[in-house]
Design a protein around this motif. Structure first.
Motif, PDB file in Angstrom:
ATOM      1  N   VAL A   1      18.502 -27.290  -3.552  1.00 40.64           N
ATOM      2  CA  VAL A   1      18.716 -26.545  -2.310  1.00 40.64           C
ATOM      3  C   VAL A   1      19.549 -27.355  -1.319  1.00 40.64           C
ATOM      4  N   GLY A   2      19.489 -28.673  -1.426  1.00 42.26           N
ATOM      5  CA  GLY A   2      20.292 -29.511  -0.543  1.00 42.26           C
ATOM      6  C   GLY A   2      21.760 -29.529  -0.904  1.00 42.26           C
TER       7      GLY A   2
ATOM      8  N   SER B   1      18.924 -16.380  -2.139  1.00 38.69           N
ATOM      9  CA  SER B   1      17.778 -15.971  -2.944  1.00 38.69           C
ATOM     10  C   SER B   1      17.133 -17.171  -3.621  1.00 38.69           C
ATOM     11  N   ILE B   2      17.929 -18.117  -4.061  1.00 40.11           N
ATOM     12  CA  ILE B   2      17.394 -19.333  -4.665  1.00 40.11           C
ATOM     13  C   ILE B   2      16.625 -20.131  -3.627  1.00 40.11           C
ATOM     14  N   GLU B   3      17.218 -20.259  -2.438  1.00 39.57           N
ATOM     15  CA  GLU B   3      16.563 -21.000  -1.362  1.00 39.57           C
ATOM     16  C   GLU B   3      15.240 -20.348  -0.980  1.00 39.57           C
TER      17      GLU B   3
ATOM     18  N   PHE C   1      11.272 -32.721  -6.388  1.00 35.87           N
ATOM     19  CA  PHE C   1      12.506 -33.501  -6.224  1.00 35.87           C
ATOM     20  C   PHE C   1      13.712 -32.692  -6.683  1.00 35.87           C
ATOM     21  N   ALA C   2      13.586 -32.078  -7.862  1.00 35.19           N
ATOM     22  CA  ALA C   2      14.702 -31.317  -8.423  1.00 35.19           C
ATOM     23  C   ALA C   2      15.036 -30.108  -7.563  1.00 35.19           C
ATOM     24  N   LEU C   3      14.018 -29.422  -7.054  1.00 40.39           N
ATOM     25  CA  LEU C   3      14.264 -28.226  -6.248  1.00 40.39           C
ATOM     26  C   LEU C   3      14.864 -28.578  -4.896  1.00 40.39           C
TER      27      LEU C   3
ATOM     28  N   TRP D   1      15.103 -26.553   6.012  1.00 32.68           N
ATOM     29  CA  TRP D   1      15.933 -27.127   4.951  1.00 32.68           C
ATOM     30  C   TRP D   1      17.113 -27.923   5.502  1.00 32.68           C
ATOM     31  N   SER D   2      17.246 -28.021   6.791  1.00 33.87           N
ATOM     32  CA  SER D   2      18.428 -28.655   7.356  1.00 33.87           C
ATOM     33  C   SER D   2      18.515 -30.138   7.021  1.00 33.87           C
ATOM     34  N   MET D   3      17.354 -30.763   6.766  1.00 39.35           N
ATOM     35  CA  MET D   3      17.352 -32.197   6.493  1.00 39.35           C
ATOM     36  C   MET D   3      17.504 -32.522   5.023  1.00 39.35           C
ATOM     37  N   ILE D   4      17.477 -31.517   4.144  1.00 42.97           N
ATOM     38  CA  ILE D   4      17.479 -31.797   2.723  1.00 42.97           C
ATOM     39  C   ILE D   4      18.736 -32.518   2.290  1.00 42.97           C
ATOM     40  N   SER D   5      19.875 -32.090   2.815  1.00 39.45           N
ATOM     41  CA  SER D   5      21.121 -32.728   2.402  1.00 39.45           C
ATOM     42  C   SER D   5      21.156 -34.196   2.789  1.00 39.45           C
ATOM     43  N   LYS D   6      20.429 -34.560   3.861  1.00 44.01           N
ATOM     44  CA  LYS D   6      20.373 -35.956   4.258  1.00 44.01           C
ATOM     45  C   LYS D   6      19.452 -36.744   3.336  1.00 44.01           C
TER      46      LYS D   6
END
Length: 307
Positions: free
Chosen positions: A254-255, A134-136, A248-250, A218-223
């Motif tokens: 999500v990452g 839900s956050i994502e 940036f914070a969001l 969103w798959s690249m966010i963690s990178k």
């Protein structure tokens, strides 16, 4: 995107204040003071760090509202009696520009209000400690709206640019300060130029791009946002423009949703959301006031033209 890089330079070096003839109506003194104050606000937008741009924009909107209020008394009591072709041209030019300014003011206000609706939903989801999905979803909806809103912002910026160019290239022969209508023409154009500059700063503030990913989704966010590489306070030091900082914070949050501990990211996101909510409230208030002033300004010009 730094606001200062694209703001129009509307004063001519060396810097000089606007000096109106002493024989004019006493309200001209107040108009002069307000114009010079707003010029200093323009310099602040150029020289102040972008993290403080929101405060400067809000101050500029308050100053603009004061200027238009004072300007109404000045132009209606003093100078714009339609007794010649030059005066008619002057009023028509001002009327044409007023439509662009009204549209821009209204669109900027609607964008801010809609962004704040998304922010409130995100705040609610974080307070409830809702599911990661839900956050994502809420973050994705916010970023998607920002991307769509940028299309409207680009149109507004283009319209303001055309209006500014028209002011510069105007062929109206009303620039001789020995004649009162010419003085009013100068004041109206100075007012128009300053209004365009502050509106452009606001639109550019709102259009700071979200972080882009080549792969999409969103798959690249963690990178892009290392999970435990820095603390929340260290990340916040990197934030410049408030809107970009919120992105940036969001993205950082999500990452890291799959992490066992997201307290730092949640706290940073909550702080940025709260700051944006308070800041947008102040700017919307300034835009509300400006919209009313611009409507009254247009009504006054129409009344003068039909006298």
């Amino acid at each position: 995107m730094a606001i200062s890089s694209s703001l129009p330079v509307v004063v001519h070096p060396p810097v000089r204040s606007i000096s109106l003839p002493t024989r004019e109506h006493p309200s001209s003194i107040q108009v002069e003071a307000l114009l010079n104050h707003l010029k200093s606000c323009q310099f602040s937008l150029v020289s102040t760090p972008v993290r403080f741009a929101a405060e400067t924009i809000q101050t500029g909107l308050v100053g603009l509202a004061d200027l238009y209020t004072c300007l109404e008394e000045f132009i209606t009591q003093q100078a714009l009696l339609p007794n010649g072709h030059g005066n008619v041209v002057l009023v028509e030019e001002a009327l044409d520009g007023s439509i662009t300014l009204l549209d821009t003011c209204n669109i900027a206000r609607e964008i801010l209000l809609t962004m704040n609706e998304h922010v409130q939903r995100l705040q609610s989801a974080l307070r409830r400690k809702g599911r990661d999905s839900s956050i994502e979803t809420s973050i994705h909806a916010y970023i998607s709206y920002r991307k769509n809103a940028k299309k409207e912002i680009i149109k507004c910026l283009a319209a303001l640019k055309r209006m500014d160019r028209s002011n510069i290239n105007s062929s109206s022969p009303l620039l001789d300060l020995d004649h009162q209508p010419s003085m009013v023409a100068k004041i109206l154009r100075e007012t128009s130029t300053i209004t365009i500059s502050i509106f452009r700063a606001l639109l550019e503030f709102l259009s700071v791009p979200a972080t882009k990913t080549k792969a999409g989704g969103w798959s690249m966010i963690s990178k892009l946002m290392p999970i435990r590489s820095s603390s929340s306070s260290e990340k916040e030091k990197k934030i410049g423009n408030l809107v970009g900082g919120l992105d940036f914070a969001l993205y950082s949050l999500v990452g890291n949703l799959q992490s066992t501990d997201t307290r730092a990211e949640v706290e940073m996101a909550q702080r940025m959301l709260e700051t944006f909510s308070l800041t947008s409230e102040g700017i919307v208030g300034g835009l509300d006031c400006m919209f009313r002033c611009l409507v009254q300004h247009r009504v006054s010009l129409l009344n003068i033209l039909t006298q």
